[in-house]
Design an enzyme around this catalytic site. Structure first.
Site, PDB file in Angstrom:
ATOM      1  CG  ASP A   1      -3.998   9.907  11.418  1.00 28.73           C
ATOM      2  OD1 ASP A   1      -5.220   9.711  11.573  1.00 28.73           O
ATOM      3  OD2 ASP A   1      -3.433   9.767  10.321  1.00 28.73           O
TER       4      ASP A   1
ATOM      5  N   GLY B   1       0.811  -1.202   0.000  1.00 32.72           N
ATOM      6  CA  GLY B   1       0.000   0.000   0.000  1.00 32.72           C
ATOM      7  C   GLY B   1       0.843   1.251   0.000  1.00 32.72           C
TER       8      GLY B   1
ATOM      9  CE1 TYR C   1      -3.548  11.890   1.201  1.00 33.96           C
ATOM     10  CE2 TYR C   1      -2.956  14.022   2.130  1.00 33.96           C
ATOM     11  CZ  TYR C   1      -3.873  13.207   1.504  1.00 33.96           C
ATOM     12  OH  TYR C   1      -5.106  13.698   1.187  1.00 33.96           O
TER      13      TYR C   1
ATOM     14  CE  LYS D   1       4.408   6.725   7.135  1.00 35.54           C
ATOM     15  NZ  LYS D   1       4.243   6.541   8.580  1.00 35.54           N
TER      16      LYS D   1
ATOM     17  CB  VAL E   1       3.728  -0.216   3.124  1.00 37.48           C
ATOM     18  CG1 VAL E   1       4.032  -1.397   4.045  1.00 37.48           C
ATOM     19  CG2 VAL E   1       3.529   1.050   3.942  1.00 37.48           C
TER      20      VAL E   1
END
Length: 491
Positions: A269, A138, A141, A143, A145
């Site tokens: 967050d 995935g 904004y 990073k 992965v």
């Protein structure tokens, strides 16, 4: 975090992948061949000193923000920031600009390589260079992965800067220096590595290692314990026991964060997407937006939490701190995003009053994290011990015939909700009396099968069935059949 894609790569694959993506960003945004700029090796040729200083100022500001996570006796050394020419608004030559960045790199490399847990987290740049196959997991904004496999066969998650992410594109548009923007954007990842070195807890993903290299340019990769994304829709369909486990994992995490080695930590967050599940345990996986330390204040009104439907406040202490505000924010967000959806629904009726108490106390913050953890532990004890079962008589089993050493042939049967299997009725039970009571409450049920499978609480899994056509010998299983129900055994 979208698709799943397998990628076969050669030596130094991860670093090359990120570098190529970075090059694509620069070309897609028109940063190559514009005449007034030359971004070879990520450096300016004729950009004005003010633009260069603005980027360097941003990088230094991020650098200063990270120092709080490095200092202290746990690191064995102290870091200090010295003001240089850029801080006085003076221009910088290319060599001074580059050397300043190199010095900043040296600080972070030293800090990360001597930080808590760095010796145990052995996977580093050499390990990454030896990897051949990656799977895209995935991106967001900031990073990217990937999934990778270490030389010992351990599957891990690899986090790096997303060259096509919003943060990277905005920076590149503002400063025009792709390589410099990699340095700037990577600070969120560096912060995450530093936090994971300090915040070691069963409900925080384990840092398996990291790579910090400036060849080519600054490249940072975090090697993390691999988990599955927390899918709330799927979780809502699971048995209450599993949903309770997720909520209790979260409470244990928040109890730790309230008085961690870094002090009180607030998760700014706080969304399900920040977490993963590892072997059934909820773990915090995205921690770069965490903040250590209480908010500073001058008066009580500075210590106010505002949510869409509620406001809360804490007093401003004599030393100018909003004591307990981080704990309140974390706990109320746990109520908003987790407890409301996962905790009370389809729970054992006798536990419902205790669960309602948790919902009320966290919904109005009348209890702190210590009391909340105690309430969860009480419910867990009642559930595991079977004390929540009231008036459960042994006579329930008198209407069943016990067939030891047999199991049923695997097949779909009648469904119940929520079940551990979608196409059948598989539920956890404290003992066979509870299983008999459940079977009696299902009009289709003619009996149930149990084997040695256990849930995380140590409870047995019982498969409830509408009929028994094929019985297979199995010394680890037993079948309870209602008297009068037909069946046949298979040799």
């Amino acid at each position: 975090m979208q698709h799943s894609l397998s990628i076969a790569l050669s030596s130094a694959a991860l670093l090359i992948l990120v570098f190529l993506l970075a090059a694509k960003v620069s070309m897609d945004n028109g940063y190559v061949g514009l005449g007034e700029r030359d971004f070879n090796n990520g450096k300016f040729n004729s950009v004005g000193g003010s633009q260069r200083n603005a980027l360097l100022s941003e990088i230094k500001e991020r650098h200063r923000g990270l120092l709080q996570y490095y200092t202290g006796s746990a690191w064995g050394f102290s870091l200090k920031y010295r003001k240089g020419p850029a801080d006085r608004g003076l221009g910088l030559e290319d060599d001074t600009f580059s050397r300043t960045l190199e010095k900043i790199d040296e600080v972070h490399v030293k800090a990360l390589n001597t930080g808590a847990g760095s010796a145990a987290a052995a996977a580093g740049c050499e390990e990454l260079r030896s990897m051949r196959h990656f799977e895209f997991l995935g991106s967001g904004y900031t990073k990217l992965v990937l999934k990778g496999v270490l030389s010992n066969g351990t599957a891990v998650a690899l986090k790096s800067v997303n060259p096509q992410g919003v943060d990277m594109k905005r920076c590149a548009e503002g400063f025009g220096d792709v390589e410099g923007c990699f340095r700037l954007v990577s600070y969120k990842l560096i912060k995450e590595i530093a936090l994971l070195q300090r915040l070691q807890h069963p409900n925080v993903v384990k840092l398996q290692g990291h790579c910090y290299t400036s060849d080519p340019g600054l490249r940072v990769t975090a090697v993390l314990e691999l988990g599955s994304p927390l899918e709330m829709i799927q979780l809502l369909q699971t048995p209450w026991e599993e949903r309770f486990r997720v909520c209790m994992s979260l409470v244990k995490l928040l109890h730790y964060l309230a008085s961690s080695p870094l002090g009180s930590v607030c998760l700014l967050d706080f969304q399900p997407r920040q977490f993963v599940v590892v072997d059934g345990e909820l773990k915090l996986s995205d921690i770069d937006d965490a903040v250590a330390g209480e908010l500073s204040c001058r008066e009580d009104r500075d210590c106010t939490l505002q949510f869409p439907t509620r406001n809360f406040s804490s007093p401003c202490s004599a030393d100018g701190q909003c004591r307990g505000l981080n704990e309140k924010r974390n706990l109320y967000n746990a109520f908003r995003y987790f407890f409301t959806y996962l905790l009370p629904h389809r729970a054992p009726p006798t536990l419902q009053p205790l669960l309602d108490g948790i919902m009320n106390s966290t919904g109005d913050l009348s209890s702190g994290i210590n009391r909340t953890l105690e309430a969860f532990q009480e419910i867990l004890h009642l559930y595991k011990s079977g004390q929540y079962l009231q008036n459960m008589s042994s006579s329930l089993l008198k209407d069943y015939v016990l067939l030891k050493g047999f199991r049923t042939k695997e097949s779909n049967d009648y469904k119940c909700w929520p079940s551990y299997k979608q196409q059948s009725c598989l539920l956890s039970v404290h003992d066979m009396k509870e299983a008999a009571g459940i079977c009696n409450s299902h009009s289709q049920c003619q009996g149930f099968t149990v084997d040695q499978q256990k849930t995380w609480t140590g409870r047995s899994l019982a498969s409830f069935r509408s009929g028994f056509s094929d019985l297979i010998p199995d010394v680890n299983s037993a079948i309870y059949v209602k008297k009068g129900a037909g069946f046949r055994a298979t040799a």
